[in-house]
Enzyme design. Structure first.
Site, PDB file in Angstrom:
ATOM      1  CE  LYS A   1      -4.310   0.726   2.493  1.00 41.06           C
ATOM      2  NZ  LYS A   1      -4.887   0.629   3.821  1.00 41.06           N
TER       3      LYS A   1
HETATM    4  C1  E4P Z   1      -8.291   1.295   4.149  1.00 42.07           C
HETATM    5  O1  E4P Z   1      -7.479   0.609   3.575  1.00 42.07           O
HETATM    6  C2  E4P Z   1      -8.000   2.104   5.339  1.00 42.07           C
HETATM    7  O2  E4P Z   1      -7.167   1.347   6.177  1.00 42.07           O
HETATM    8  C3  E4P Z   1      -9.238   2.409   6.155  1.00 42.07           C
HETATM    9  O3  E4P Z   1     -10.402   2.036   5.480  1.00 42.07           O
HETATM   10  C4  E4P Z   1      -9.258   3.762   6.753  1.00 42.07           C
HETATM   11  O4  E4P Z   1     -10.457   3.903   7.467  1.00 42.07           O
HETATM   12  P1  E4P Z   1     -10.678   5.057   8.551  1.00 42.07           P
HETATM   13  O5  E4P Z   1     -10.935   6.339   7.816  1.00 42.07           O
HETATM   14  O6  E4P Z   1     -11.893   4.610   9.322  1.00 42.07           O
HETATM   15  O7  E4P Z   1      -9.450   5.122   9.390  1.00 42.07           O
END
Ligand code: E4P
Length: 217
Positions: free
Chosen positions: A83
């Protein structure tokens, strides 16, 4: 629609896999930090319970560092996805890692223009964040609709829309109607998707009506 678990709890992944729900897992530095364990241990454990893609996020801010971290993380298991953030450096790292055949999830996407560039850089997945846009009074689901519409115009694009930062079952349903490929959700939202008060009430009623029936079941 594929469903990924957004979290690092191996037991959650194991449990929901038994129900046939889990197609992959996403993590981020905040999620990993909460475990108190090294990222390598967490990602290896998650890859040990699922064959689906498991996203592990780099923390370098420069392409060179992201590529080095990505190559290291990718060696942990064949289903690790790297990522990277949606910055120029992140897209450079995405392009380089993809040349190496390493899958990449471009994260922190907040506009359709950004999503298009992630696809151009060869991203396997692009992750637009719904909840964080809603938090600042912008329409997160409108972004998903826009990205899905653009990607539909170019069937040769291989990038999948991975809807992230989901806070409710309604958001999952709306994203599914738009044709988003994947939704990643906290285990809590997955549990909420399963529940309906009329299902519970219906079971109670059926069991109560069945009490005086003689049966060998
Ligand atoms: C996705 O890959 C992210 O880790 C995640 O959905 C972020 O979510 P949040 O905005 O609730 O932290």
């Amino acid at each position: 629609m594929k469903i990924f678990i957004d979290g690092a709890n191996v037991e959650d992944v194991r449990y929901y896999q038994k129900l046939g729900f889990v197609d992959g897992v996403t993590t981020n530095p905040s999620i990993i930090a909460k475990t108190g364990q090294p990222i390598e241990a967490v990602i290896a454990a998650l890859c040990g319970v699922t064959d689906g893609p498991v996203s592990a996020e780099v923390i370098s801010t420069e392409a060179k560092g992201m590529i080095a971290e990505g190559q290291k993380l990718a060696r942990l298991a064949s289903n690790v996805v790297i990522k990277v953030p949606l910055t120029a450096e992140g897209l450079q790292a995405c392009y380089a890692l993809r040349q190496d055949n390493i899958d990449v999830n471009v994260t922190l996407c907040f506009s359709a223009a950004q999503a298009l560039l992630a696809a151009k850089a060869g991203a396997t997945f692009v992750s637009p964040f719904v909840g964080r846009l809603d938090d600042i009074s912008q329409d997160g689901l409108a972004l998903i609709s826009e990205i899905c519409l653009i990607f539909e115009q170019y069937p040769a694009l291989n990038t999948e829309v991975l809807v992230a930062s989901i806070r409710s079952p309604q958001q999952v349903v709306a994203a599914a109607k738009m044709g988003a490929h994947i939704a990643t959700l906290p285990a809590k939202v997955l549990a909420q998707m399963l529940q309906h008060p009329l299902t519970e009430k219906g079971i109670e009623q059926f069991l109560s009506d069945w009490k005086n029936v003689s049966s060998d079941l």
